[in-house]
Every structure is written in structure tokens, then in C-alpha cells.
Design a protein around this motif. Structure first.
Motif, mmCIF file in Angstrom:
data_model
loop_
_atom_site.group_PDB
_atom_site.id
_atom_site.type_symbol
_atom_site.label_atom_id
_atom_site.label_comp_id
_atom_site.label_asym_id
_atom_site.label_seq_id
_atom_site.Cartn_x
_atom_site.Cartn_y
_atom_site.Cartn_z
ATOM 1 N N LEU A 6 4.936 69.054 23.179
ATOM 2 C CA LEU A 6 6.020 68.430 22.413
ATOM 3 C C LEU A 6 7.373 68.815 23.012
ATOM 4 O O LEU A 6 8.248 67.945 23.209
ATOM 5 N N GLU A 9 7.930 66.946 26.164
ATOM 6 C CA GLU A 9 8.225 65.528 25.897
ATOM 7 C C GLU A 9 9.661 65.367 25.390
ATOM 8 O O GLU A 9 10.361 64.431 25.771
ATOM 9 N N ILE A 10 10.075 66.342 24.563
ATOM 10 C CA ILE A 10 11.458 66.276 24.058
ATOM 11 C C ILE A 10 12.435 66.440 25.218
ATOM 12 O O ILE A 10 13.432 65.705 25.316
ATOM 13 N N LYS A 12 11.914 65.671 28.266
ATOM 14 C CA LYS A 12 11.860 64.431 29.059
ATOM 15 C C LYS A 12 12.747 63.342 28.428
ATOM 16 O O LYS A 12 13.563 62.716 29.115
ATOM 17 N N GLN A 13 12.592 63.170 27.134
ATOM 18 C CA GLN A 13 13.352 62.104 26.477
ATOM 19 C C GLN A 13 14.856 62.407 26.511
ATOM 20 O O GLN A 13 15.671 61.502 26.659
ATOM 21 N N ARG A 14 15.186 63.696 26.397
ATOM 22 C CA ARG A 14 16.601 64.068 26.450
ATOM 23 C C ARG A 14 17.166 63.764 27.843
ATOM 24 O O ARG A 14 18.272 63.273 28.010
ATOM 25 N N LEU A 16 15.984 61.535 29.997
ATOM 26 C CA LEU A 16 16.086 60.078 30.174
ATOM 27 C C LEU A 16 17.329 59.541 29.476
ATOM 28 O O LEU A 16 18.011 58.645 29.980
ATOM 29 N N GLU A 17 17.591 60.116 28.327
ATOM 30 C CA GLU A 17 18.777 59.683 27.583
ATOM 31 C C GLU A 17 20.032 59.979 28.386
ATOM 32 O O GLU A 17 20.950 59.164 28.467
ATOM 33 N N LYS A 18 20.070 61.168 28.997
ATOM 34 C CA LYS A 18 21.227 61.545 29.829
ATOM 35 C C LYS A 18 21.349 60.613 31.022
ATOM 36 O O LYS A 18 22.445 60.216 31.420
ATOM 37 N N GLY A 20 20.343 57.643 31.123
ATOM 38 C CA GLY A 20 20.716 56.310 30.649
ATOM 39 C C GLY A 20 19.694 55.232 30.921
ATOM 40 O O GLY A 20 20.021 54.041 30.886
ATOM 41 N N THR A 21 18.469 55.606 31.202
ATOM 42 C CA THR A 21 17.423 54.604 31.400
ATOM 43 C C THR A 21 16.051 55.216 31.109
ATOM 44 O O THR A 21 15.873 56.430 31.248
ATOM 45 N N ASN A 22 15.147 54.363 30.713
ATOM 46 C CA ASN A 22 13.785 54.835 30.447
ATOM 47 C C ASN A 22 12.934 54.860 31.717
ATOM 48 O O ASN A 22 11.822 55.375 31.707
ATOM 49 N N ARG A 45 33.767 63.335 40.717
ATOM 50 C CA ARG A 45 33.993 63.350 39.276
ATOM 51 C C ARG A 45 35.475 63.229 38.906
ATOM 52 O O ARG A 45 35.832 62.685 37.872
#
Lengths: 125, 1021
Positions: A6, A9-10, A12-14, A16-18, A20-22, A45
């Protein structure tokens, strides 16, 4: 799902969110493992917020190249400077792509030779 | 003959200046995790959570499934049953808190899962432990505390319409950005979550409303919803099976709908962003690479924007022959809006990078002077219609938006209009006026619009993802192509059978949605957001002048807002109806009613045999020349209702129309009784059915299945049957309303507490009740009405009082949700005072529908309650112009709970009207004095003084009264003053001729008094 799975996976999703794409992918080398992917500021930057996804290796390379870009005068026109730096950053990325494309082309030609040899062997046999 | 003018303020749409259009941020989209859940609740008013079921899936695979429960709501035995069921079916069991913390937040929120449900706001509210009023962009909605852990964010829900809402996570309390990020100004976006209500998606994709059971059967999912109705019993295996199945059904419906959505090949369209069919229309435009007009032409001049908005009116819906049974033929235009879009070539404007405009005054004047009905038969003529015309209306027939006969909301009708101020109308409206009046309106200015160069980067799109339904926005007119493809698909569908027919039916349905959703609504989409505080907004009126107004309603144009298209489309549709009206008159026929794109043509009594039908056919054939599509035939169709139910051959069809959108069509049976063919549920749909179709009244034949569509229920048909039967009999004003015993029960409407102010109605009910027993957001409420005579008794004060009469507000009964009529009757209370209302004081169904068959058609003359026969156009003299924003905002709420004019944005009277009213008021005061003016206008003289001295603004009811009554009173005062002056002149003449004393003697007055009077009159001369 265990706690470890878990947590992974969290993460990973964080990530992907950073990013900006799945389905992130390194724009220069094609690496698709989210763990190695980062966002690279094309112009640097300080100059422009626009980013592209690059793997750590490619990111390191283009960031290193950015160090060779000319320093910007503090009194210079900010917009023109940003465009200039963006173009230089783009060139760095394209150089990497060119290297990759050239390696890819040569590899294909090599593979074609091998495949041709195999087919020739089949014909002879 | 043009009737005498009536003074009435007219309403025009104004443009509230909005910030420049910004491209919406592309979201990343949900991950492949999905949390589906459903709650089961108590059946009392509180509808508190008892237990629920959920599934957490990764892709298609169920990773976890389980049950959650509210410990306080289940007994030990019930909990045991739940645990045993879970063990047998390998389900995890969680308390509500555990489900919220570990599954809703730790997993669904952190994994960026899509949270799926059917009627999600209700389930979210059941799961919540507290609620409040949302702030910021979600003001007008609710915020819900879901967890006792403060680091998890709240959830926010804002109701948009009956089928759509915005749901998101609020920002969490913790600081999301590191110090370095904050220094760089690098802000982490708030994770808003991905909430998908299957009900909303189904409505958008399938263009009709469904319950979960209906949807599961419609989509033929493997596990349809189970039937169950013992929700108030103890927790049993049956209810647990039902709850677990509900979640499975919801998921399967979601999956089936996602397949349909993906088949549309609109990759930029996230399912969470679909609120209605319009979202799909915008998705198609985006897929074709079409940039919104506001983006490509951000510097469009304000004065033209004001003119464009003021020229917008909705479709025509009118009754011409009222409360008379007349033989009719119902005709309907083929896809009216896409057709007029095609005829006018509006696709050129959609794909253009902006538009240009030029003065076209002279050519418009000459066109209006010469235009004939025959000109309109050439399709090329319609391409000349993108013109806006400034006219000085002088008894011309234009769409007039006004609150007729003191009604609360303004309605639109094609009436005679006279106005001292120039107004903007579309050229189509001006031509319609010429056709109907025979004279051209006085044109002061005309602006013709032309599309700019075509946008680059346009790309073809495959509708429904099928290459055979490919539309290239560059090469073809999208509106035209979509209609042609649909027609072709319908033809193939009719010739096919089985699975192929089903596939083709799906395809033609998608084409229909595509055509409808792109041809009208999105061009005039205006989103209204209520703000917590009033603010100043800049508004542009019809005259192009900007002014500041204070409001709490923020109007924001939709993504593809293009007011020119909005105005032109409805204007051309009204022209089509005007052409039909002219043809009807030319053929010596009449019409009973019209509704946006249809008209019921009535047979005059003198027509016999097939003459009527052949003349109507002639009218339909007239429109064949206007068919812009590749297939042949007329665009005006004779509808299927004109053919007999059994024979399928033409059969006399009759109409009984009451008022706009309230009509019934019927055949006459062999026994002379009506056989219903089409009935309207307008004005009835808000009431819950007093009885179900399975318990019909005795003596009323069951209607054909084809009648029970578009929300029409059995009891609607029965009511119409009685209205028509009475109409055909000797007592048309007294239909039998007690046709079923259930009509004596209190009349009930159901609505959910979708906004904080609606929930506020229950503050008396909720006080001193524990949270689970309180009525909560999105809980259903029942709205009732008080008996009229009871309300009246309250209004008449029993004893004589001194001073200003006590203001008595009408009683507004509501009741907590219940399915039982007896419970409703004893729990109803006044939402204003909180006092209980006895059942005997509640209006029954019978009383509620008693005036239905007499409903006035106020926008026309001869349309009052007991009037029958032909209605006539009113002649409106615009006494003032008031500006309004979006009309019929929150229409679902207004339909059920009654019209609430404060829900619509209003911008008050135009500056010109204010000045005009002040001037007229000053004149009235000079003629009759302040006290006389106060008496005539029924307003305090102090208020008149304040208005005249500019210390009181002209707003609200006072403005309406002044604009309506003042011109009449002023005219009367002028007449009286004139008569007085004439009398004075005669007196002077008499005194000059006969001398003062002789005249005094003749008049039997004292000579000294007469002298004083003459001096006074001389001084005033």
C-alpha cells in the motif's frame, strides 16, 4: 495488499501526480519507470516554469549542459532572456534525442544485417 | 386589429462582464483504482446511516470488498448477522470510522482512486459525521467532515441541477509545500479527487434519467439491481445481499457507461467533468481542435456584446386556441436547431478565428421592405440572416419578455411591441414581424456579421469512434453532416434486426446527442455562482453602455459561449414558426398551439373531407425546398400521433390546450370518449404520484404505452382524461377531480435539501435532536401547500387595528421525508415559523390540481382563467427596461418548490428607464400633488419624496409598480388636468363675456370666491 504494498502504491500515485500524467515516459530515452522519472525545467527553473519529463540520467545530463548556458544580465529583458534560455534548453534535449536516434538507427541497421543473414541462411537451407 | 397598448416593463438579457477566458487546466485524471460504495439508511426523516457496502478495485479486479456499519445504529444481533454474512462471502467488516479513515482517505484519496456511486451526494452525506456551508468557489454547497482525524480533508458537494453536482476534497489543513517550494513560489495543487456519480454520467450519455434498477436493466449488466423494499426491518441476509449487489450493479453500470464513453473517442473528456449532454458537445468541439470564440476574439467590443445579449430570447411556446376541443394535425420540424444552423451556415462562425462586422443598415432596410414569404423558401436567403438590427418598435410583433399580469417570473411571447427606446433584434425576428404584421419595422441601424478566417489545427473526428461517422470540420458543415449521418443510420436500423439493430440504435443515439449538444445550449451557456457577499459587477446593457450593479450572483460564460450563435439560432427557429403561421393563415387554417419546434394546425369548422389534411400537407411540402440535407423530404413533418393507434392510418386527432406547454392530444373512441395520444406533464411533474399505475381509478381506460413517456405518469393521463371528458361534455369548467380516493390525500412534492438555505427550513425540526435524527444535506424533504381558504382566514385580521396592517406571510408547509401519507399528514410544519400544521389545513391533490385545467395564458388576451377560444396578442408598450441575467437558473428547484425570482440574476432598470420614471413621477406629483400620487400609486408619499430626490434607488417591487402603474396614472392625471384647463378657459370666456357678478350668479357661487378662483387660475396659466 500488505502495508508495504500500500505504501509503495501510494508513493507511486503521488509521484505520478507530481509528474502530471498517469503514463510518464522520458522524452529523450523512453524510460517509463516512474521511480526514475523527474521533471526538468527546459529553460532552467529561474527563467521559465515549463517542464518536460526526463529520467534521472537524462535529467542529469541536460542539467549539466545548462551550466554552460550564458549567464543572464540582471537588467536584460526577462521575456527575451527566458525565450533564449528555453531554446538553448531545447537544443540540449534535442542533442540527447539525436544521440539516441542515431544509436537507434545504427542498431536497426545492425539488426537488419543480422536478420538478412538469417533469412539468407534459411533460403540456402 | 392591434389592441390598445398596455404599459409594462420589459426584460432584456444583459451581459455581466466576465474575466477573460482561461484555458481549463488539464487534469492528470484518476489512477486505475476505483472505490465504489453505497449506504443503507434508516427510513425515518433523519435517514441516518445503518451500514454500507464497498468495493476497491484496481482496473477490473476487485482487491477488497466489504461492509461498513455505524455502531450506534445496529443492535448486537444485527451486527452478528452482518459479521456472519461477511464471513460467508469473504468480506471485510469495518466500522464507519474505519471505512472513512482507512479506505476513503488512506486508500481512495491517497491512491487517487475514482470514487463511484449512484446519487453520490446522498451517500456522502450519510457517511459524514458533520456538515457546514462550503466557502469560496463551492459557496452554495455543503462541506462534510468525514473523519475524526483532522489531517484528512473535508469533502465538498455543490448541487448544480437535478442530475449533476460538483464534488471534491477540500484543501487539507497541513502545509502541503516545503519551505523551498514556498520560497520558489512552487505551489502544490490541491488534490481534489475524482468523484463520479453514475446517475449523472448515464443521464449525459443516454439523455434520460434512470434509477439504478432501470439503468441496470437498460444496460443489461450481468448483475442487475435486486428488488427489495423492507428497509425498515432489522438487518438480515436479504438486505445485506441487496446492499452488496447494489455496489456490484453500480460498478457494472459504471463500467458499461465507461465503455460507451471511451467509444466516443473523446480523450480530453474526463468522466468526472461530464455534467450533461452539453459536456459531450464541448468534448466533440475540443476533439476537432476548435478554439472557443472568447479565446480567439477576446477583444470583442462591449457595446456589441450588450446588443447581442439583449437580442436573445428563447423558443416560442404559445397557445392560440384555448380550452376548446379542436381537430388538429401536429407538425414538427426536423431537428430544428441543427437545421437552422445549417441553413444559416453557422458552422463557419464556429470554426472561424473570430468574426467581423459591418454596417448593413441600408441593405437591411431594403431587404425588410421587400421580403416576402417566397424569399424565405430559398436556402440561400437564410445565409443572409446573421444580422443584428436596431429597431424602434411601433406595434411590431417581436418576442417580448415580461411579467405578464403581475406574474412572478417573466415569460416570452410574440406580442405587439411599442417602445420609445431602440431595441436590438435578430434579422430573423424582424422578418417574422414583417410576415405577421405586413409592415417592416423601423430600422435605425443594422450590423451584419461575417466569419473570420478558418482556425488552423482543425482535425476530423469520428463520431462514436466509428470511421464511417467521420466528420471533417474543414470540409463539411458539422451540423449538416451529423443530421445526415443520423438519418442514414436510422434508415439502416429500420431495415435491420437483432444485434445489428441494437448497435445501429446506439450509433444513431450518439449522433442525436452530438447534434443536439452542439447546436444550441453550449453557445449561450452561463454558469451562475452565488457568492457569500455582495459585490459590484460591471453590466453592459442593450445600448452598449456599461454600468455598475451590486449583486451576489456571479455569471460566468461557459467555455464555448458565443452569444451571436445563441441569438441567431433561436431567432431563426422563431422565424420558422412565423413562416408556418403565415402559411396557415394563407391556407385559411388555424393553429392551436406551438412549442419551440412544433405546431398543432387546427381545422376550421367549415372544412370537410380531406381538404384539411391536403392543405396541411401543402404547408409541410412548402418546407421541402428548405431542406439543406442530402436526403429528400420536407423539414416539417406530420407527426406519428396523427395516425390511428390500431390502424396506423390517418385518424382525426383532437387537441385540448390550456396554456403554454399544457395540452393533450386525443382521438375520439367509438363511444365518444377520448383516447389519449399525447399529454403534457408540465405543471404536474413536481407532484409525487398520488397512486401508482398498478392501482388505477375505476372507469378510466388505461392509456396506450406510447403516451406514458417523457415523465408522463398514469395519474397525469387520468387527470387529462377527466379534463377532456368535461370539456367535451356540458360542464367544461368542472372536471371530476375525485376520480381516485388517493386524490383526497395531501399533495406532496419531493425534493432534496440540496442547498444550505433549503436545509435551513429544518432548523426548527433539527433543534434538540441528536445528529443521526436530524434532516441532513441531500436528505429528501417533502413540500406541501396550505389550503387556500385557510391562508385567507389568516390574512384577514380579526379585529380592527390602527396603523399599518400587519403583514401576514403565506404558510409554507414542509414535512420530513416519509412514504406514508398518514405520517406526512401529522408531521407537516410551517418552514417559516416551525409551527405544526394540521392535516385538515393541507391542500389535497384534488385541490392542488383544481385550477390546472384553467391555468391562464397570461401573456395573451382572452387567456384568463375561464376564457375559452382564440387568444389574442397583447400590445405591450414598454414602460421601462429592466436587465436580467440567466433565466430559469436552478430550474429543477423552481419547478418543484415554486418560482423563486431571487434565484435569477437581476441587474435592475436601465438608467434611461430610471430617468424616465423619475421624470414621469415628478410630472404626476406636479399634477396631483405628492399625496395624490401616493394614493394613485399605492405607495407612501415619503418614498415618493425619496425617489424624486434620488435618495432611494428604484429597485424591486417599487420599480415594477412604478413602471406598470405610473404611465397609466400619469395619462389619467394629464387627461384630468386637460379637462380642468378646458373648464377654466370656459370660465374665463364667461367672465369676459358676461362679467364677474353675472357669471357668479349663473354658477350660484359667491362673486368674491369666484374672483379668488380666477386669480388663482390665472396665476397657474
Amino acid at each position: 495488499m500488505t502495508d508495504k504494498e500500500l505504501a509503495r502504491e501510494i508513493r507511486k500515485q503521488r509521484r505520478l501526480e507530481k509528474l502530471g500524467t498517469n503514463s510518464p515516459i522520458c522524452g529523450t530515452c523512453g524510460e517509463a519507470d516512474y521511480r526514475t522519472l523527474e521533471k526538468h525545467h527546459v529553460a532552467g527553473r529561474k527563467y521559465d516554469p515549463d517542464t518536460v519529463i526526463a529520467c534521472r540520467n537524462c535529467h542529469r545530463k541536460v542539467s549539466d549542459d545548462q551550466k554552460d548556458h550564458p549567464a543572464i544580465d540582471a537588467n536584460a529583458d526577462a521575456m527575451l532572456s527566458a525565450i533564449g534560455m528555453f531554446l538553448l534548453g531545447l537544443v540540449d534535449l534535442l542533442e540527447l534525442v539525436i544521440d539516441k536516434l542515431s544509436a537507434f538507427g545504427l542498431a536497426l541497421i545492425e539488426r537488419a544485417k543480422l536478420a538478412g543473414g538469417e533469412h539468407a541462411g534459411e533460403t540456402v537451407a | 386589429m392591434i389592441p390598445a397598448p398596455e404599459h409594462l416593463p420589459i426584460a432584456l438579457r444583459a451581459y455581466a462582464v466576465a474575466p477573460k477566458a482561461r484555458k481549463p487546466r488539464d487534469g492528470i485524471g484518476a489512477s486505475d483504482w476505483t472505490l465504489t460504495f453505497d449506504c443503507e439508511t434508516r427510513t425515518d426523516a433523519g435517514q441516518a446511516l445503518r451500514f454500507g457496502a464497498f468495493q476497491l478495485r484496481k482496473g477490473e479486479t476487485v482487491k477488497f470488498a466489504g461492509l461498513f456499519y455505524e455502531p450506534q445504529e445496529l443492535s448486537a444481533a444485527e451486527l452478528e448477522t452482518l459479521r456472519a454474512y461477511a464471513k460467508r462471502h469473504k468480506l471485510v467488516v469495518l466500522t464507519r470510522d474505519e471505512f472513512a479513515d482507512d479506505w476513503l482517505f488512506l486508500r481512495a484519496y491517497q491512491l487517487r482512486a475514482r470514487i463511484v456511486g449512484f446519487n453520490l451526494p446522498f451517500d456522502i452525506s450519510r457517511l459524514a459525521i458533520d456538515h457546514g456551508i462550503a466557502r469560496g468557489a463551492m459557496y452554495g454547497g455543503f462541506t462534510f467532515a468525514m473523519s475524526r482525524q483532522k489531517f484528512w480533508p473535508h469533502l465538498r458537494v455543490k448541487h448544480l441541477s437535478r442530475r449533476s453536482q460538483i464534488i471534491d476534497f477540500a484543501a487539507p489543513r497541513r502545509q502541503p509545500d516545503s519551505r523551498g517550494q514556498r520560497k520558489r513560489g512552487d505551489k502544490t495543487p490541491v488534490r481534489r479527487g475524482y468523484f463520479l456519480d453514475v446517475s449523472t454520467l448515464a443521464h449525459a450519455l443516454l439523455s434520460r434519467g434512470f434509477t439504478l434498477g432501470e439503468l441496470s436493466r437498460f444496460l443489461e449488466v450481468p448483475n442487475p439491481k435486486l428488488e427489495f423494499d423492507e428497509f425498515d426491518g432489522p438487518v438480515s441476509d436479504a438486505i445485506l445481499r441487496y446492499a452488496v449487489r447494489d455496489v456490484q450493479t453500480t460498478w457494472e453500470c459504471y463500467a458499461a457507461l465507461m465503455v460507451k464513453l471511451e467509444a466516443l473517442e473523446l480523450p480530453d473528456l474526463q468522466p468526472e467533468q461530464i455534467y450533461s449532454e452539453a459536456s459531450l458537445g464541448k468534448g466533440y468541439l475540443r476533439a476537432m481542435g476548435i478554439a472557443p470564440w472568447r479565446e480567439v476574439q477576446p477583444d470583442f467590443p462591449d457595446h456589441l456584446m450588450g446588443a447581442l445579449m439583449s437580442s436573445y430570447y428563447g423558443g416560442r411556446s404559445e397557445v392560440r386556441i384555448r380550452r376548446e376541443a379542436r381537430q388538429v394535425i401536429l407538425c414538427d420540424f426536423l431537428s430544428m436547431y441543427p437545421t437552422v444552423c445549417t441553413l444559416m451556415g453557422l458552422w463557419r462562425f464556429v470554426t472561424a478565428s473570430g468574426m467581423t462586422w459591418r454596417d448593413a443598415t441600408a441593405e437591411t432596410q431594403s431587404l425588410l421592405a421587400s421580403v416576402t414569404l417566397e424569399d424565405l423558401q430559398t436556402p440561400e436567403f437564410w445565409r443572409r440572416l446573421p444580422v443584428l438590427v436596431k429597431v424602434l418598435p411601433d406595434a411590431d410583433i417581436f418576442p417580448v419578455r415580461a411579467a405578464y399580469q403581475g406574474e412572478q417570473l417573466a415569460t416570452i411571447a410574440a406580442n405587439y411591441l411599442t417602445c420609445d427606446t431602440p431595441l436590438w433584434f435578430t434579422l430573423a425576428d424582424c422578418i417574422a414581424s414583417k410576415l405577421l404584421t405586413g409592415k417592416a419595422a423601423k430600422v435605425l441601424e443594422a450590423v451584419a456579421f461575417d466569419p473570420g478566417p478558418m482556425q488552423s489545427d482543425l482535425r476530423p473526428v469520428n463520431i462514436s469512434g466509428e470511421s464511417e461517422y467521420r466528420v471533417d470540420p474543414v470540409e463539411t458543415d458539422f451540423f449538416k453532416r451529423v443530421i445526415e449521418l443520423r438519418k442514414e443510420t436510422q434508415g439502416r436500423m429500420n431495415a435491420s434486426s437483432g444485434a445489428e439493430k441494437a448497435v445501429l440504435n446506439g450509433a444513431q443515439h450518439n449522433l442525436k446527442i452530438c447534434g443536439n449538444s452542439t447546436s444550441y445550449g453550449i453557445w449561450l451557456q452561463m454558469n451562475v455562482a452565488k457568492r457569500s457577499e455582495r459585490f459590484m459587477t460591471t453590466v453592459i446593457g442593450h445600448d452598449g453602455k456599461a454600468f455598475e450593479r451590486e449583486t451576489n450572483m456571479a455569471e460566468k460564460p461557459g467555455e464555448y459561449f458565443h452569444p451571436l450563435l445563441g441569438s441567431l439560432i433561436t431567432g431563426a427557429a422563431r422565424l420558422m414558426l412565423a413562416v408556418t403561421e403565415s402559411l396557415i393563415e394563407r391556407q385559411g387554417l388555424e393553429w392551436a398551439f406551438c412549442d419551440t419546434d412544433s405546431m398543432a394546425i387546427a381545422k376550421p369548422a367549415e372544412f370537410v373531407g380531406d381538404e384539411f389534411r391536403s392543405r396541411v400537407q401543402g404547408i409541410a411540402d412548402w418546407f421541402a425546398a428548405l431542406n439543406p440535407f442530402a436526403f429528400s423530404g420536407s423539414i416539417l413533418k406530420i407527426e406519428g400521433e396523427n395516425d390511428g393507434l390500431e390502424t396506423g392510418a390517418p385518424e382525426p386527432l383532437f387537441c385540448w390546450a390550456v396554456s403554454s406547454k399544457r395540452y393533450a392530444l386525443f382521438n375520439l373512441g367509438s363511444d365518444g370518449r377520448p383516447v389519449l395520444r399525447k399529454v403534457s406533464a408540465h405543471g404536474l411533474g413536481h407532484l409525487l404520484p398520488p397512486y401508482e399505475a398498478g392501482n388505477p381509478p375505476a372507469g378510466i381506460p388505461a392509456p396506450d404505452d406510447s403516451v406514458m413517456r417523457d415523465g408522463v405518469q398514469r395519474w397525469h393521463c387520468d387527470l387529462w382524461f377527466e379534463i377532456i371528458s368535461a370539456g367535451l361534455g356540458s360542464n367544461p369548467d368542472m372536471p371530476r377531480l375525485d376520480f381516485h380516493p388517493a386524490t383526497n390525500a395531501p399533495a406532496v412534492s419531493r425534493y432534496a435539501a440540496t442547498a444550505p438555505e433549503l436545509l435551513g427550513w429544518f432548523k426548527h425540526h433539527n433543534v434538540n435532536r441528536p445528529y443521526p435524527d436530524q434532516v441532513k444535506p441531500f436528505g429528501f424533504l417533502l413540500s406541501l401547500s396550505a389550503k387556500r381558504n385557510w391562508a385567507r382566514r389568516e390574512i384577514i385580521a380579526p379585529e380592527a387595528r390602527k396603523g399599518r396592517p400587519r403583514k401576514v406571510s403565506s404558510v409554507k408547509p414542509i414535512a420530513p421525508f416519509s412514504k406514508d401519507a398518514a405520517t406526512i399528514a401529522v408531521t407537516a410544519f410551517d418552514r417559516i415559523t416551525g409551527k405544526m400544521i394540521p392535516a385538515s389545513e393541507l391542500q389535497t391533490y384534488r385541490e392542488a390540481v383544481a385550477p390546472y385545467h384553467l391555468h391562464p395564458e397570461s401573456k395573451f388576451l382572452n387567456g384568463d382563467y375561464v376564457d375559452r377560444g382564440t387568444t389574442n396578442r397583447r400590445h405591450i408598450r414598454a414602460s421601462a427596461i429592466r436587465y436580467i441575467g440567466k433565466e430559469a437558473n436552478k430550474i429543477d428547484r423552481q419547478q418543484v418548490l415554486g418560482a423563486e425570482s431571487e434565484l435569477d440574476p437581476k441587474y435592475g432598470l436601465s438608467d434611461g428607464s430610471v430617468a424616465q420614471i423619475r421624470e414621469a413621477l415628478a410630472e404626476l406629483v406636479s399634477l396631483v400633488g405628492k399625496a395624490g400620487a401616493a394614493k394613485a400609486l399605492h405607495m407612501p408619499s415619503g418614498q415618493i419624496g425619496l425617489i424624486l430626490s434620488d435618495r432611494a434607488s428604484l429597485a424591486g417591487a417599487a420599480a415594477g409598480v412604478l413602471a406598470t402603474v405610473l404611465p397609466v396614472e400619469l395619462a389619467q392625471a394629464r387627461r384630468a388636468a386637460h379637462a380642468h384647463q378646458l373648464e377654466a378657459e370656459q370660465l374665463f370666456l364667461a367672465v369676459r363675456t358676461h362679467g364677474l357678478r353675472a357669471t357668479a350668479r349663473r354658477l350660484s357661487v359667491d362673486a368674491s370666491n369666484l374672483r379668488r378662483k380666477i386669480r388663482k387660475l390665472s396665476a397657474n396659466r
